[in-house]
Design a protein around this motif. Structure first.
Motif, PDB file in Angstrom:
ATOM      1  N   THR A 102      45.889  44.462  19.856  1.00 39.62           N
ATOM      2  CA  THR A 102      45.545  45.858  19.596  1.00 39.62           C
ATOM      3  C   THR A 102      45.755  46.197  18.129  1.00 39.62           C
ATOM      4  N   LEU A 103      46.814  45.669  17.544  1.00 33.28           N
ATOM      5  CA  LEU A 103      47.057  45.877  16.119  1.00 33.28           C
ATOM      6  C   LEU A 103      45.922  45.274  15.296  1.00 33.28           C
ATOM      7  N   PHE A 104      45.459  44.099  15.683  1.00 33.93           N
ATOM      8  CA  PHE A 104      44.371  43.456  14.958  1.00 33.93           C
ATOM      9  C   PHE A 104      43.118  44.324  14.994  1.00 33.93           C
ATOM     10  N   LYS A 105      42.806  44.877  16.158  1.00 31.77           N
ATOM     11  CA  LYS A 105      41.620  45.742  16.254  1.00 31.77           C
ATOM     12  C   LYS A 105      41.767  46.969  15.373  1.00 31.77           C
ATOM     13  N   ASP A 106      42.978  47.505  15.285  1.00 37.76           N
ATOM     14  CA  ASP A 106      43.205  48.646  14.393  1.00 37.76           C
ATOM     15  C   ASP A 106      42.990  48.252  12.934  1.00 37.76           C
ATOM     16  N   VAL A 107      43.401  47.052  12.576  1.00 33.68           N
ATOM     17  CA  VAL A 107      43.171  46.572  11.216  1.00 33.68           C
ATOM     18  C   VAL A 107      41.671  46.535  10.922  1.00 33.68           C
ATOM     19  N   VAL A 108      40.893  46.007  11.862  1.00 32.76           N
ATOM     20  CA  VAL A 108      39.439  45.930  11.664  1.00 32.76           C
ATOM     21  C   VAL A 108      38.830  47.326  11.615  1.00 32.76           C
ATOM     22  N   ASP A 109      39.201  48.172  12.572  1.00 32.11           N
ATOM     23  CA  ASP A 109      38.611  49.513  12.654  1.00 32.11           C
ATOM     24  C   ASP A 109      38.924  50.338  11.406  1.00 32.11           C
ATOM     25  N   THR A 110      40.155  50.263  10.928  1.00 30.39           N
ATOM     26  CA  THR A 110      40.510  51.046   9.746  1.00 30.39           C
ATOM     27  C   THR A 110      39.899  50.450   8.479  1.00 30.39           C
ATOM     28  N   SER A 111      39.633  49.154   8.478  1.00 26.98           N
ATOM     29  CA  SER A 111      38.933  48.563   7.343  1.00 26.98           C
ATOM     30  C   SER A 111      37.510  49.107   7.260  1.00 26.98           C
ATOM     31  N   ILE A 112      36.881  49.290   8.401  1.00 24.39           N
ATOM     32  CA  ILE A 112      35.532  49.855   8.422  1.00 24.39           C
ATOM     33  C   ILE A 112      35.562  51.323   8.006  1.00 24.39           C
ATOM     34  N   ALA A 113      36.489  52.071   8.588  1.00 26.18           N
ATOM     35  CA  ALA A 113      36.525  53.520   8.372  1.00 26.18           C
ATOM     36  C   ALA A 113      37.126  53.904   7.032  1.00 26.18           C
ATOM     37  N   GLY A 114      38.115  53.150   6.575  1.00 30.60           N
ATOM     38  CA  GLY A 114      38.813  53.512   5.350  1.00 30.60           C
ATOM     39  C   GLY A 114      40.023  54.384   5.583  1.00 30.60           C
ATOM     40  N   ASP A 115      40.245  54.777   6.821  1.00 29.74           N
ATOM     41  CA  ASP A 115      41.413  55.580   7.171  1.00 29.74           C
ATOM     42  C   ASP A 115      41.658  55.422   8.664  1.00 29.74           C
ATOM     43  N   THR A 116      42.656  56.125   9.179  1.00 29.72           N
ATOM     44  CA  THR A 116      43.017  55.999  10.594  1.00 29.72           C
ATOM     45  C   THR A 116      42.394  57.081  11.459  1.00 29.72           C
ATOM     46  N   GLU A 117      41.517  57.906  10.871  1.00 28.35           N
ATOM     47  CA  GLU A 117      40.890  58.966  11.656  1.00 28.35           C
ATOM     48  C   GLU A 117      39.858  58.381  12.614  1.00 28.35           C
ATOM     49  N   PRO A 118      39.854  58.808  13.889  1.00 27.36           N
ATOM     50  CA  PRO A 118      38.910  58.259  14.870  1.00 27.36           C
ATOM     51  C   PRO A 118      37.522  58.888  14.753  1.00 27.36           C
ATOM     52  N   VAL A 119      36.885  58.664  13.609  1.00 28.52           N
ATOM     53  CA  VAL A 119      35.566  59.236  13.348  1.00 28.52           C
ATOM     54  C   VAL A 119      34.586  58.094  13.104  1.00 28.52           C
ATOM     55  N   ALA A 120      33.519  58.047  13.882  1.00 28.42           N
ATOM     56  CA  ALA A 120      32.524  56.987  13.752  1.00 28.42           C
ATOM     57  C   ALA A 120      31.790  57.095  12.415  1.00 28.42           C
ATOM     58  N   THR A 121      31.254  55.968  11.945  1.00 30.27           N
ATOM     59  CA  THR A 121      30.559  55.954  10.661  1.00 30.27           C
ATOM     60  C   THR A 121      29.454  56.996  10.601  1.00 30.27           C
ATOM     61  N   MET A 122      28.665  57.112  11.667  1.00 30.91           N
ATOM     62  CA  MET A 122      27.533  58.043  11.646  1.00 30.91           C
ATOM     63  C   MET A 122      27.959  59.500  11.681  1.00 30.91           C
ATOM     64  N   ASP A 123      29.243  59.738  11.967  1.00 30.38           N
ATOM     65  CA  ASP A 123      29.775  61.102  11.929  1.00 30.38           C
ATOM     66  C   ASP A 123      30.541  61.383  10.650  1.00 30.38           C
ATOM     67  N   ARG A 124      30.595  60.398   9.765  1.00 24.32           N
ATOM     68  CA  ARG A 124      31.311  60.570   8.505  1.00 24.32           C
ATOM     69  C   ARG A 124      30.475  61.436   7.558  1.00 24.32           C
ATOM     70  N   GLU A 125      31.185  62.188   6.729  1.00 18.02           N
ATOM     71  CA  GLU A 125      30.507  63.115   5.815  1.00 18.02           C
ATOM     72  C   GLU A 125      29.568  62.379   4.871  1.00 18.02           C
ATOM     73  N   TRP A 126      29.982  61.212   4.355  1.00 19.99           N
ATOM     74  CA  TRP A 126      29.126  60.509   3.396  1.00 19.99           C
ATOM     75  C   TRP A 126      27.813  60.075   4.041  1.00 19.99           C
ATOM     76  N   PHE A 127      27.872  59.658   5.309  1.00 23.38           N
ATOM     77  CA  PHE A 127      26.658  59.201   5.978  1.00 23.38           C
ATOM     78  C   PHE A 127      25.734  60.381   6.277  1.00 23.38           C
ATOM     79  N   ARG A 128      26.290  61.463   6.757  1.00 23.83           N
ATOM     80  CA  ARG A 128      25.474  62.649   7.038  1.00 23.83           C
ATOM     81  C   ARG A 128      24.832  63.185   5.762  1.00 23.83           C
ATOM     82  N   ALA A 129      25.608  63.189   4.668  1.00 24.87           N
ATOM     83  CA  ALA A 129      25.066  63.679   3.405  1.00 24.87           C
ATOM     84  C   ALA A 129      23.944  62.775   2.897  1.00 24.87           C
TER      85      ALA A 129
END
Length: 212
Positions: free
Chosen positions: A62-89
């Motif tokens: 589970t820790l490993f998955k968190d490492v991967v997920d936060t590497s993608i997101a850049g933070d620990t917030e549970p927000v999908a890439t397509m819901d991120r402000e930069w992507f919407r903008a």
């Protein structure tokens, strides 16, 4: 009279602890590999008790998955890439060229975090079926993101005439892949700035109408 909402100090401490553990795990997984890294080593690096890691993450998978997920997101917030402000903008840009500029910039930030751990993910998934199971079969999430971007791009006035959403998505998926990023930035020693400019120029030539 409305009461001023005070910061939740316990929640803030919990978030900070989680971030420390994830960052320590990322550093050790990259340096030593997933299999060779123990939770005790992660705890020592993060400056927490190993019981804290078990309480928060339950196990190393589970820790490993968190490492991967936060590497993608850049933070620990549970927000999908397509819901991120930069992507919407980026998708809201009025021109295809403007969208590509913003899309490449946002993707560069993700690739800078994710590309270095791609081989780590592949090795861990190959040696631990339970890790592989954490990413079930189905459409590649990265392709889904680029397909959504392609849908937004295809209808813009300066998009290449006749290009389909599927073709645009394939071009984005291929040129903005972690593998190609690593070839240029790691293997050929390009700077991330140089890669970004190359990717933007290449995508503009492929997906935008010829100027004039």
């Amino acid at each position: 009279m409305d009461r001023v909402k005070r910061p939740d100090k316990r929640a803030e401490r919990s978030r900070h602890t989680r971030e420390k553990v994830v960052e320590a795990a990322r550093e050790l997984f990259v340096a030593q590999g997933y299999g060779a890294t123990s939770l005790q080593e992660v705890a020592d690096r993060a400056g927490v008790a190993v019981q804290t890691i078990y309480f928060v993450f339950r196990n190393k998978r589970t820790l490993f998955k968190d490492v991967v997920d936060t590497s993608i997101a850049g933070d620990t917030e549970p927000v999908a890439t397509m819901d991120r402000e930069w992507f919407r903008a980026a998708c809201a840009e009025p021109t295809a060229a403007g969208q590509l500029r913003a899309h490449v910039r946002g993707t560069r930030e993700i690739l800078g975090r994710v590309a270095p751990i791609m081989s780590l993910i592949a090795t861990a998934a190959a040696t631990d079926p339970e890790i592989a199971a954490q990413w079930p079969d189905g459409p590649d999430p990265r392709y889904t993101v680029h397909y959504t971007a392609a849908e937004a791009l295809a209808g813009k006035p300066d998009a290449r005439p006749g290009i389909s959403v599927e073709m645009a998505a394939d071009v984005l998926f291929g040129l903005l892949s972690p593998q190609l990023y690593l070839i240029f930035v790691r293997d050929r020693d390009w700077s991330p700035d140089t890669w970004e400019e190359w990717a933007r120029t290449a995508l503009t030539s492929q997906l935008c109408a010829d100027p004039g």
